[in-house]
Scaffold this motif. Structure first.
Motif, PDB file in Angstrom:
ATOM      1  N   ILE A  66     -70.345 -67.412  37.936  1.00  0.00           N
ATOM      2  CA  ILE A  66     -71.534 -66.431  37.854  1.00  0.00           C
ATOM      3  C   ILE A  66     -72.144 -66.247  36.330  1.00  0.00           C
ATOM      4  O   ILE A  66     -72.963 -66.132  36.010  1.00  0.00           O
ATOM      5  N   SER A  67     -71.111 -66.406  35.439  1.00  0.00           N
ATOM      6  CA  SER A  67     -71.161 -65.980  34.231  1.00  0.00           C
ATOM      7  C   SER A  67     -72.198 -67.251  33.286  1.00  0.00           C
ATOM      8  O   SER A  67     -72.783 -66.888  32.266  1.00  0.00           O
ATOM      9  N   GLY A  69     -74.913 -68.069  35.011  1.00  0.00           N
ATOM     10  CA  GLY A  69     -76.352 -67.868  35.433  1.00  0.00           C
ATOM     11  C   GLY A  69     -77.092 -66.928  34.377  1.00  0.00           C
ATOM     12  O   GLY A  69     -76.625 -66.049  33.993  1.00  0.00           O
ATOM     13  N   LYS A  72     -79.582 -61.846  35.860  1.00  0.00           N
ATOM     14  CA  LYS A  72     -78.567 -60.965  36.291  1.00  0.00           C
ATOM     15  C   LYS A  72     -78.583 -60.694  37.828  1.00  0.00           C
ATOM     16  O   LYS A  72     -77.452 -60.108  38.234  1.00  0.00           O
ATOM     17  N   ASP A  74     -78.397 -63.522  39.492  1.00  0.00           N
ATOM     18  CA  ASP A  74     -77.911 -64.975  40.240  1.00  0.00           C
ATOM     19  C   ASP A  74     -76.660 -64.742  40.932  1.00  0.00           C
ATOM     20  O   ASP A  74     -76.438 -65.645  41.928  1.00  0.00           O
ATOM     21  N   ILE A  81     -77.370 -71.625  40.584  1.00  0.00           N
ATOM     22  CA  ILE A  81     -77.093 -71.778  39.236  1.00  0.00           C
ATOM     23  C   ILE A  81     -76.916 -73.241  38.654  1.00  0.00           C
ATOM     24  O   ILE A  81     -77.132 -73.464  37.499  1.00  0.00           O
ATOM     25  N   ASN A  89     -75.421 -66.246  28.406  1.00  0.00           N
ATOM     26  CA  ASN A  89     -74.629 -64.817  28.441  1.00  0.00           C
ATOM     27  C   ASN A  89     -73.843 -64.504  27.688  1.00  0.00           C
ATOM     28  O   ASN A  89     -73.562 -63.422  26.912  1.00  0.00           O
ATOM     29  N   ASP A 274     -74.494 -60.240  34.758  1.00  0.00           N
ATOM     30  CA  ASP A 274     -74.317 -61.721  34.213  1.00  0.00           C
ATOM     31  C   ASP A 274     -73.569 -61.361  32.985  1.00  0.00           C
ATOM     32  O   ASP A 274     -72.482 -62.136  32.615  1.00  0.00           O
TER      33      ASP A 274
END
Length: 309
Positions: A66-67, A69, A72, A74, A81, A89, A274
């Motif tokens: 997730i980080s 993407g 925010k 995603d 992604i 990020n 994110d």
């Protein structure tokens, strides 16, 4: 002329011994050696371990994914992604937030808790293991009693004590509070580990003219490295990611730790998932490195400390 005394006397009749041949394994089956598991059992164990490892690693992999993407939202569509992976990020967290200040604050508190906590826990564990003074058993039980109270109950009295001492909004406030949490467990752990070290080593130190503290520092501590590694790892983690105490005792923005800084991405109407994911990955890196440094001592320290605790 022969007499009956000259005749040979026949002994009792004995049956011939029967030798039983070893049983041969059935056709197509291999005889298992001692300590060897059947293949079906090994498959079940390995399958269970693979499933357990996946369950443990999935949340970490999810946060890391997730980080990457850039948006925010995603986390609602993680499959998208893959086509837009970005480290934006991480750049935002490092350049546009107070992450580095939070990191320094957390490192000061965590290392201070680690050093002070391990020293006190090792000293008290060694004293109870080797010395017989009035109340030495009650001391260890007192350590356990302090673990029975939840954080919510201790928050107000600790706040009042720190306020009276003038320690609010200081690093020492968190270091002392975290030590009260980590020392009881570490003292029990190290006491059990010191019990496994022969007392003859202490006697040899006294014969050589060492003081009790010199014996403890020069002879016992080098032999207790695995136990000290476990205690250091536990105290470090206790202070590294704690939220409740840090959010109450740290009042200034420049004294925030990483755990409190993470909450700044949450507002009344918005949550920057994110940036929170990227910050979480960065927070986990120092803890992972610390674990890597002490991991070869962890199993030995935990098993030896639990043997006589």
């Amino acid at each position: 002329m022969s007499t009956t005394a000259d005749l040979p006397v026949a002994g009792p009749a004995t049956e011939p011994s029967v030798v039983v041949p070893p049983r041969k394994p059935a056709a197509g089956k291999r005889q298992l050696k001692r300590g060897e598991r059947p293949r079906s059992t090994s498959l079940l164990i390995h399958g269970a371990l693979i499933i357990a490892s996946f369950i443990a690693a999935f949340p970490i992999g999810w946060i890391a994914w997730i980080s990457l993407g850039p948006d925010k939202t995603d986390f609602l569509h993680p499959g998208d992604i893959a086509g837009k992976i970005s480290f934006e990020n991480y750049t935002t967290v490092l350049n546009d937030t107070s992450f580095l200040q939070w990191f320094v604050n957390s490192m000061i508190v965590a290392l201070g808790t680690c050093l002070l906590g391990v020293f006190i826990a090792a000293s008290s564990g060694y004293a109870v293991s080797r010395m017989r003074f009035p109340g030495h058993r009650q001391l260890m039980w007192t350590f356990l009693v302090t673990q029975m109270f939840p954080v919510a109950i201790l928050m107000v009295p600790l706040y009042n004590i720190l306020a009276d001492l003038g320690l609010l909004d200081t690093y020492w406030a968190l270091i002392l509070v975290y030590c009260t949490t980590a020392i009881p467990y570490c003292a029990w752990l190290l006491k059990g580990y010191f019990d496994t070290i022969p007392a003859e080593i202490d006697e040899a130190g006294r014969i050589d003219g060492l003081t009790p503290f010199g014996t403890f520092y020069r002879l016992i501590l080098p032999l207790a490295r695995p136990g000290l590694a476990v205690a250091a790892f536990y105290t470090f983690l206790t202070a590294w990611a704690e939220v409740a105490y840090a959010s109450v005792f740290m009042l200034s923005d420049d004294k925030y730790t990483l755990a409190i800084g993470l909450t700044t991405f949450i507002s009344e109407h918005d949550t920057q998932w994110d940036l929170m994911a990227a910050t979480s990955v960065l927070i986990a890196i120092p803890a992972s490195l610390f674990f890597y440094l002490v991991q070869r001592h962890l199993v030995t320290g935990l098993t030896a400390g639990a043997a006589k605790s």
